[in-house]
Scaffold this motif. Structure first.
Motif, PDB file in Angstrom:
ATOM      1  N   GLN A 193       1.166  -6.358   7.351  1.00  0.00           N
ATOM      2  CA  GLN A 193       1.139  -7.894   7.164  1.00  0.00           C
ATOM      3  C   GLN A 193       2.989  -8.237   7.375  1.00  0.00           C
ATOM      4  O   GLN A 193       3.089  -7.693   6.692  1.00  0.00           O
ATOM      5  N   VAL A 194       2.348  -9.893   8.024  1.00  0.00           N
ATOM      6  CA  VAL A 194       3.169 -10.838   7.652  1.00  0.00           C
ATOM      7  C   VAL A 194       3.086 -11.991   7.176  1.00  0.00           C
ATOM      8  O   VAL A 194       1.851 -12.208   7.005  1.00  0.00           O
ATOM      9  N   GLY A 195       4.033 -11.872   6.485  1.00  0.00           N
ATOM     10  CA  GLY A 195       3.587 -13.618   4.915  1.00  0.00           C
ATOM     11  C   GLY A 195       4.834 -13.357   3.811  1.00  0.00           C
ATOM     12  O   GLY A 195       5.924 -12.535   4.269  1.00  0.00           O
ATOM     13  N   TRP A 196       4.663 -14.410   3.157  1.00  0.00           N
ATOM     14  CA  TRP A 196       5.425 -13.992   2.105  1.00  0.00           C
ATOM     15  C   TRP A 196       4.889 -13.185   1.148  1.00  0.00           C
ATOM     16  O   TRP A 196       3.510 -13.415   0.711  1.00  0.00           O
ATOM     17  N   ASP A 197       6.043 -12.725   0.547  1.00  0.00           N
ATOM     18  CA  ASP A 197       5.487 -11.276  -0.390  1.00  0.00           C
ATOM     19  C   ASP A 197       3.502 -10.644   0.179  1.00  0.00           C
ATOM     20  O   ASP A 197       2.620 -10.333  -1.081  1.00  0.00           O
ATOM     21  N   PRO A 198       3.494 -10.613   1.167  1.00  0.00           N
ATOM     22  CA  PRO A 198       2.288  -9.767   1.646  1.00  0.00           C
ATOM     23  C   PRO A 198       1.837  -8.268   1.079  1.00  0.00           C
ATOM     24  O   PRO A 198       0.835  -8.059   1.062  1.00  0.00           O
ATOM     25  N   GLU A 199       2.674  -8.120   0.024  1.00  0.00           N
ATOM     26  CA  GLU A 199       2.899  -6.285  -0.574  1.00  0.00           C
ATOM     27  C   GLU A 199       1.175  -5.781  -0.625  1.00  0.00           C
ATOM     28  O   GLU A 199       0.439  -4.404  -0.554  1.00  0.00           O
ATOM     29  N   GLU A 200       0.572  -6.805  -1.238  1.00  0.00           N
ATOM     30  CA  GLU A 200      -0.787  -6.181  -1.935  1.00  0.00           C
ATOM     31  C   GLU A 200      -1.393  -6.125  -1.013  1.00  0.00           C
ATOM     32  O   GLU A 200      -2.381  -5.242  -1.364  1.00  0.00           O
ATOM     33  N   ARG A 201      -1.052  -6.049   0.522  1.00  0.00           N
ATOM     34  CA  ARG A 201      -2.492  -6.518   1.187  1.00  0.00           C
ATOM     35  C   ARG A 201      -2.286  -5.398   2.000  1.00  0.00           C
ATOM     36  O   ARG A 201      -2.790  -4.830   3.127  1.00  0.00           O
ATOM     37  N   VAL A 202      -1.237  -3.848   2.125  1.00  0.00           N
ATOM     38  CA  VAL A 202      -0.800  -3.361   2.640  1.00  0.00           C
ATOM     39  C   VAL A 202      -1.080  -2.267   1.918  1.00  0.00           C
ATOM     40  O   VAL A 202      -1.276  -0.614   2.171  1.00  0.00           O
ATOM     41  N   ASP A 203      -1.820  -1.980   0.910  1.00  0.00           N
ATOM     42  CA  ASP A 203      -2.667  -0.299  -0.093  1.00  0.00           C
ATOM     43  C   ASP A 203      -3.944  -0.998   0.015  1.00  0.00           C
ATOM     44  O   ASP A 203      -4.617  -2.156   0.023  1.00  0.00           O
ATOM     45  N   PRO A 204      -4.386  -0.162   0.712  1.00  0.00           N
ATOM     46  CA  PRO A 204      -5.932   0.269   1.150  1.00  0.00           C
ATOM     47  C   PRO A 204      -6.719   0.246  -0.178  1.00  0.00           C
ATOM     48  O   PRO A 204      -7.964  -0.364  -0.174  1.00  0.00           O
ATOM     49  N   ALA A 205      -6.361   1.136  -1.130  1.00  0.00           N
ATOM     50  CA  ALA A 205      -6.873   0.588  -2.797  1.00  0.00           C
ATOM     51  C   ALA A 205      -7.374  -0.150  -3.152  1.00  0.00           C
ATOM     52  O   ALA A 205      -8.033  -1.162  -3.953  1.00  0.00           O
ATOM     53  N   GLY A 206      -5.620  -1.127  -2.421  1.00  0.00           N
ATOM     54  CA  GLY A 206      -5.676  -2.863  -3.341  1.00  0.00           C
ATOM     55  C   GLY A 206      -6.729  -3.648  -2.057  1.00  0.00           C
ATOM     56  O   GLY A 206      -7.399  -3.963  -2.921  1.00  0.00           O
ATOM     57  N   LEU A 207      -7.227  -3.836  -1.224  1.00  0.00           N
ATOM     58  CA  LEU A 207      -8.208  -4.264  -0.206  1.00  0.00           C
ATOM     59  C   LEU A 207      -9.255  -3.113  -0.265  1.00  0.00           C
ATOM     60  O   LEU A 207      -9.754  -4.698  -0.873  1.00  0.00           O
ATOM     61  N   ARG A 208     -10.016  -2.465  -1.116  1.00  0.00           N
ATOM     62  CA  ARG A 208     -10.837  -2.020  -1.642  1.00  0.00           C
ATOM     63  C   ARG A 208     -11.584  -2.964  -3.137  1.00  0.00           C
ATOM     64  O   ARG A 208     -12.678  -3.236  -3.527  1.00  0.00           O
ATOM     65  N   GLN A 209     -10.163  -2.959  -3.523  1.00  0.00           N
ATOM     66  CA  GLN A 209     -10.611  -3.401  -4.902  1.00  0.00           C
ATOM     67  C   GLN A 209     -10.254  -5.172  -5.152  1.00  0.00           C
ATOM     68  O   GLN A 209     -11.428  -5.891  -5.752  1.00  0.00           O
ATOM     69  N   ASP A 210      -9.449  -6.012  -4.544  1.00  0.00           N
ATOM     70  CA  ASP A 210      -9.178  -7.109  -4.800  1.00  0.00           C
ATOM     71  C   ASP A 210      -9.912  -7.530  -3.703  1.00  0.00           C
ATOM     72  O   ASP A 210     -10.002  -9.417  -3.476  1.00  0.00           O
ATOM     73  N   TRP A 211      -9.588  -7.276  -2.481  1.00  0.00           N
ATOM     74  CA  TRP A 211      -9.410  -8.316  -1.133  1.00  0.00           C
ATOM     75  C   TRP A 211     -11.352  -7.478  -0.068  1.00  0.00           C
ATOM     76  O   TRP A 211     -10.879  -8.036   1.037  1.00  0.00           O
ATOM     77  N   ALA A 212     -12.334  -7.663  -1.124  1.00  0.00           N
ATOM     78  CA  ALA A 212     -12.921  -6.548  -0.151  1.00  0.00           C
ATOM     79  C   ALA A 212     -14.294  -7.762   0.884  1.00  0.00           C
ATOM     80  O   ALA A 212     -14.740  -7.628   1.440  1.00  0.00           O
ATOM     81  N   ASP A 213     -13.978  -9.003  -0.194  1.00  0.00           N
ATOM     82  CA  ASP A 213     -15.006 -10.467   0.468  1.00  0.00           C
ATOM     83  C   ASP A 213     -13.940 -10.107   1.448  1.00  0.00           C
ATOM     84  O   ASP A 213     -15.209 -11.096   2.447  1.00  0.00           O
ATOM     85  N   GLU A 214     -12.785 -11.019   1.894  1.00  0.00           N
ATOM     86  CA  GLU A 214     -12.183 -10.979   3.018  1.00  0.00           C
ATOM     87  C   GLU A 214     -12.310 -10.268   4.028  1.00  0.00           C
ATOM     88  O   GLU A 214     -12.357 -10.478   4.331  1.00  0.00           O
ATOM     89  N   LEU A 215     -12.155  -9.345   3.622  1.00  0.00           N
ATOM     90  CA  LEU A 215     -12.897  -8.052   4.835  1.00  0.00           C
ATOM     91  C   LEU A 215     -13.729  -7.875   5.706  1.00  0.00           C
ATOM     92  O   LEU A 215     -14.122  -7.927   6.452  1.00  0.00           O
ATOM     93  N   ALA A 216     -14.880  -8.095   4.714  1.00  0.00           N
ATOM     94  CA  ALA A 216     -16.240  -8.055   5.340  1.00  0.00           C
ATOM     95  C   ALA A 216     -16.060 -10.075   6.482  1.00  0.00           C
ATOM     96  O   ALA A 216     -17.422  -9.280   6.738  1.00  0.00           O
ATOM     97  N   ILE A 217     -15.972 -11.163   5.665  1.00  0.00           N
ATOM     98  CA  ILE A 217     -15.666 -12.016   6.683  1.00  0.00           C
ATOM     99  C   ILE A 217     -14.673 -12.090   7.907  1.00  0.00           C
ATOM    100  O   ILE A 217     -14.545 -12.886   8.470  1.00  0.00           O
ATOM    101  N   GLY A 218     -13.718 -11.404   8.146  1.00  0.00           N
ATOM    102  CA  GLY A 218     -13.010 -10.790   8.283  1.00  0.00           C
ATOM    103  C   GLY A 218     -11.462 -12.177   8.670  1.00  0.00           C
ATOM    104  O   GLY A 218     -10.881 -13.387   9.106  1.00  0.00           O
ATOM    105  N   ASP A 219     -11.745 -12.563   7.152  1.00  0.00           N
ATOM    106  CA  ASP A 219     -10.586 -13.343   6.395  1.00  0.00           C
ATOM    107  C   ASP A 219      -8.691 -13.417   6.417  1.00  0.00           C
ATOM    108  O   ASP A 219      -9.097 -13.244   4.502  1.00  0.00           O
ATOM    109  N   LEU A 220      -8.390 -11.877   6.862  1.00  0.00           N
ATOM    110  CA  LEU A 220      -7.183 -12.019   6.166  1.00  0.00           C
ATOM    111  C   LEU A 220      -6.248 -11.421   7.481  1.00  0.00           C
ATOM    112  O   LEU A 220      -6.145 -10.761   8.020  1.00  0.00           O
ATOM    113  N   PRO A 221      -5.947 -12.907   8.010  1.00  0.00           N
ATOM    114  CA  PRO A 221      -5.341 -13.088   9.165  1.00  0.00           C
ATOM    115  C   PRO A 221      -4.332 -12.713   9.347  1.00  0.00           C
ATOM    116  O   PRO A 221      -3.354 -12.702   8.744  1.00  0.00           O
ATOM    117  N   GLY A 222      -4.086 -11.372  10.455  1.00  0.00           N
ATOM    118  CA  GLY A 222      -2.577 -10.961  10.671  1.00  0.00           C
ATOM    119  C   GLY A 222      -2.213  -9.708   9.877  1.00  0.00           C
ATOM    120  O   GLY A 222      -1.569  -8.697  10.108  1.00  0.00           O
TER     121      GLY A 222
END
Length: 265
Positions: A193-222
């Motif tokens: 991902q491109v952005g300001w310090d996007p490290e936590e969003r390229v960790d699959p475990a982090g995506l499952r733990q903290d970004w599941a809601d955004e993944l479900a609705i497609g709200d993680l542009p880029g």
């Protein structure tokens, strides 16, 4: 349920607090000295500040930094703090290569030889990629590559001998698109991902733990995922990106305190 809008506001709040407020800076530097990355360092200043803000609004009492952060000793080596000190925020392309060292080596060589990216009237060179082995939320290691444009971030160590080039949101968006074009020529990675310090969003475990809601609705542009990882994580709004990869299309950057057309930093 995690409130990501509040977290996003808190991330910016942490940035401003740690360059303007000594107690917050002390907490940030203490976590940095322990080896925490920026997302981990931002939480300690934000959490007590939000708690004290709520208390002030509820009771009418004035803000007290000692109540918010406790006392601090500026003389202790691990608590050194300087207003406007060494905190850095990078606009970057971050790539998770899993444990595919060969793919990371190819990407590093490709990036080193890549020409500067054009944005507005600027030709923006790229620093040599930084590759580190990190651990995800689940403790599993992976190779993380950061591709950082020269002179664009805020107090990035690599830029100490370069003049900062503060870009508008539109120019940052064009730069981000250029980074995605570079990414489309790479293979062997898991997430990016491109952005300001996007490290936590390229960790699959982090995506499952903290970004599941955004993944479900497609709200993680880029966000770009390998197709097999996308099948595992699922999520809406993904479209083909490059052979073997899908993404939620990049929506660009917005004016902020880190852009030339936002608030001054």
């Amino acid at each position: 349920m995690k409130n990501h809008r509040l977290c996003a506001a808190g991330f910016v709040w942490a940035f401003m607090a740690t360059i303007n407020h000594l107690p917050a800076r002390v907490h940030h530097d203490h976590r940095r000295d322990r080896g925490d990355r920026h997302a981990g360092r931002a939480a300690p200043p934000v959490q007590p500040a939000i708690g004290r803000l709520h208390d002030c609004l509820q009771t009418g009492r004035l803000y007290d930094p000692v109540k918010a952060f406790g006392s601090w000793d500026r003389s202790r080596p691990e608590r050194r703090a300087t207003v406007g000190g060494s905190m850095a925020i990078a606009f970057e392309l971050v790539i998770n290569f899993g444990l595919n060292q060969a793919a990371a080596d190819v990407a590093q060589h490709f990036t080193v030889n890549h020409p500067p990216l054009m944005t507005g009237q600027h030709h923006v060179a790229l620093h040599e990629p930084l590759v580190t082995k990190v651990r995800g939320y689940d403790g599993e290691p992976y190779l993380e590559m950061s591709i950082i444009p020269v002179g664009v971030g805020w107090r990035v160590g690599f830029d100490r001998h370069h003049e900062r080039r503060q870009l508008t949101a539109a120019e940052l968006t064009e730069l981000g698109e250029g980074l995605y074009q570079l990414l489309a020529q790479l293979t062997g990675y898991r997430a990016a991902q491109v952005g300001w310090d996007p490290e936590e969003r390229v960790d699959p475990a982090g995506l499952r733990q903290d970004w599941a809601d955004e993944l479900a609705i497609g709200d993680l542009p880029g966000l770009v995922l390998a197709e097999d990882l996308h099948r595992d994580l699922r999520g809406q709004g993904f479209q083909p990106f490059a052979p073997g990869f899908v993404w939620i299309p990049y929506q660009g950057e917005r004016p902020s305190s880190l852009t030339a057309d936002g608030h001054d930093v």
